[in-house]
Scaffold this motif. Structure first.
Motif, PDB file in Angstrom:
ATOM      1  N   THR A   1       0.829  -1.208   0.000  1.00 15.92           N
ATOM      2  CA  THR A   1       0.000   0.000   0.000  1.00 15.92           C
ATOM      3  C   THR A   1       0.864   1.259   0.000  1.00 15.92           C
ATOM      4  O   THR A   1       0.595   2.224  -0.726  1.00 15.92           O
ATOM      5  N   VAL A   2       1.936   1.244   0.804  1.00 16.41           N
ATOM      6  CA  VAL A   2       2.840   2.396   0.867  1.00 16.41           C
ATOM      7  C   VAL A   2       3.619   2.524  -0.438  1.00 16.41           C
ATOM      8  O   VAL A   2       3.835   3.628  -0.943  1.00 16.41           O
ATOM      9  N   LYS A   3       4.039   1.394  -0.999  1.00 13.33           N
ATOM     10  CA  LYS A   3       4.770   1.430  -2.272  1.00 13.33           C
ATOM     11  C   LYS A   3       3.887   1.973  -3.390  1.00 13.33           C
ATOM     12  O   LYS A   3       4.352   2.703  -4.271  1.00 13.33           O
ATOM     13  N   ARG A   4       2.609   1.636  -3.346  1.00 20.42           N
ATOM     14  CA  ARG A   4       1.674   2.160  -4.347  1.00 20.42           C
ATOM     15  C   ARG A   4       1.514   3.676  -4.174  1.00 20.42           C
ATOM     16  O   ARG A   4       1.427   4.415  -5.151  1.00 20.42           O
ATOM     17  N   LEU A   5       1.489   4.117  -2.930  1.00 24.80           N
ATOM     18  CA  LEU A   5       1.425   5.556  -2.662  1.00 24.80           C
ATOM     19  C   LEU A   5       2.655   6.255  -3.234  1.00 24.80           C
ATOM     20  O   LEU A   5       2.551   7.331  -3.830  1.00 24.80           O
ATOM     21  N   LEU A   6       3.800   5.635  -3.072  1.00 23.86           N
ATOM     22  CA  LEU A   6       5.040   6.198  -3.619  1.00 23.86           C
ATOM     23  C   LEU A   6       4.918   6.391  -5.127  1.00 23.86           C
ATOM     24  O   LEU A   6       5.305   7.436  -5.669  1.00 23.86           O
ATOM     25  N   GLU A   7       4.354   5.411  -5.820  1.00 23.32           N
ATOM     26  CA  GLU A   7       4.165   5.503  -7.270  1.00 23.32           C
ATOM     27  C   GLU A   7       3.213   6.646  -7.618  1.00 23.32           C
ATOM     28  O   GLU A   7       3.431   7.373  -8.605  1.00 23.32           O
ATOM     29  N   ASP A   8       2.164   6.826  -6.815  1.00 22.13           N
ATOM     30  CA  ASP A   8       1.202   7.904  -7.077  1.00 22.13           C
ATOM     31  C   ASP A   8       1.842   9.278  -6.860  1.00 22.13           C
ATOM     32  O   ASP A   8       1.572  10.223  -7.610  1.00 22.13           O
ATOM     33  N   VAL A   9       2.681   9.389  -5.839  1.00 21.81           N
ATOM     34  CA  VAL A   9       3.384  10.649  -5.597  1.00 21.81           C
ATOM     35  C   VAL A   9       4.302  10.965  -6.779  1.00 21.81           C
ATOM     36  O   VAL A   9       4.373  12.105  -7.257  1.00 21.81           O
ATOM     37  N   GLN A  10       5.000   9.946  -7.276  1.00 19.74           N
ATOM     38  CA  GLN A  10       5.892  10.136  -8.432  1.00 19.74           C
ATOM     39  C   GLN A  10       5.099  10.564  -9.663  1.00 19.74           C
ATOM     40  O   GLN A  10       5.562  11.420 -10.443  1.00 19.74           O
ATOM     41  N   SER A  11       3.901  10.010  -9.845  1.00 25.10           N
ATOM     42  CA  SER A  11       3.064  10.367 -11.000  1.00 25.10           C
ATOM     43  C   SER A  11       2.622  11.820 -10.949  1.00 25.10           C
ATOM     44  O   SER A  11       2.628  12.526 -11.964  1.00 25.10           O
ATOM     45  N   VAL A  12       2.233  12.284  -9.765  1.00 25.23           N
ATOM     46  CA  VAL A  12       1.834  13.687  -9.618  1.00 25.23           C
ATOM     47  C   VAL A  12       3.031  14.600  -9.858  1.00 25.23           C
ATOM     48  O   VAL A  12       2.911  15.648 -10.498  1.00 25.23           O
TER      49      VAL A  12
END
Length: 280
Positions: free
Chosen positions: A38-49
């Motif tokens: 879940t945290v790793k997915r959040l990291l990917e979303d932050v990178q996308s933004v």
């Protein structure tokens, strides 16, 4: 009409500090090598933004002029909301991981973030996804306007317009559905808080309520921005942009540089091109 430079500058003025806050959150998340999925997915979303905002910085003054001040203001609201959410989440993350060091989650923090805070981590991911969705739509339409700067609307451009319009409509539908979900969550959390008020405040529920309120604010901002963008994504709007772009034409003049040399000088005027020559 507002000065396009001032519009672009005002958006950049919001985007730069937002990118700084996002970068700080990225650095915090990247420290935890053994974080949950879940945290790793959040990291990917932050990178996308982060990527979307950097693309937004490349939108030129002329395109902001065509998009208009209202789109710029809605974009700034969306970016500010995203930045505020990142700052809030980063503050919470530092508190949740206070036992961890050297880039590894301590077992106390791993349990907290991986289980008890999973809902808030997911909510943050969702919020970032909607921010990316709306900012990417701004970039897409700005790119579409840029593509008609020096040409007429061809069949390929018409297809691109139809695709972009459909994408914005889909984004609006998705955003509207998410707002209904968030309003339901807010009602549940507020009712739960009222029922348990006598027992004293629950830190976890307060944090969860705050996170959902921030997400609701951000998704509402995205909804307003997407609604504005839909009118800019339609073919008649793109045709007007093309006509406005083509109001500036290139002039070519022959000039002399002495007895033997001659050359051409190019410039831009409004309302048509004139050609003249001068003999050496």
């Amino acid at each position: 009409m507002p000065d396009p430079l001032s519009i672009a500058a005002s958006v950049v003025g919001i985007t730069v500090p937002a990118l700084h806050g996002i970068q700080l959150l990225l650095e915090d998340l990247e420290q935890f090598r053994n974080a949950s999925k879940t945290v790793k997915r959040l990291l990917e979303d932050v990178q996308s933004v982060d990527t979307s905002l950097k693309l937004l910085q490349r939108v030129e003054e002329r395109e902001w002029d065509l998009l208009g001040a209202s789109i710029a203001e809605q974009s700034k609201t969306t970016i500010s909301s995203c930045a505020q959410a990142c700052n809030l989440f980063r503050t919470n993350l530092q508190r949740w991981t206070r036992h961890s060091e050297d880039g590894r989650l301590a077992w106390q923090d791993r349990t907290s973030v991986g289980f008890f805070k999973k809902g808030q981590v997911r909510a943050m991911s969702e919020q970032l996804q909607y921010c990316k969705l709306s900012i990417s739509s701004v970039v897409s339409i700005a790119t579409l306007y840029s593509s008609v700067r020096h040409t007429h609307i061809t069949e390929d451009i018409k297809k691109a317009i139809a695709t972009t319009e459909a994408e914005v409509k889909d984004a609006i539908t998705t955003t509207n559905k998410q707002l209904i979900v968030l309003e339901s969550k807010l009602d549940e959390l507020n009712l739960s808080s009222d029922d348990e008020e006598v027992a004293g405040p629950d830190e976890g529920k307060i944090e969860a309520l705050q996170q959902v309120e921030e997400e609701h604010k951000a998704v509402s901002a995205s909804q307003r921005l997407l609604d504005e963008l839909l009118s800019k994504a339609q073919e008649d709007a793109v045709a007007k942009a093309a006509a406005k772009n083509q109001g500036c034409s290139t002039t070519v003049t022959s000039v002399t540089f002495g007895n033997q040399n001659s050359g051409q000088q190019a410039g831009v005027i409004n309302g048509g091109a004139k050609f003249w020559a001068k003999r050496a």
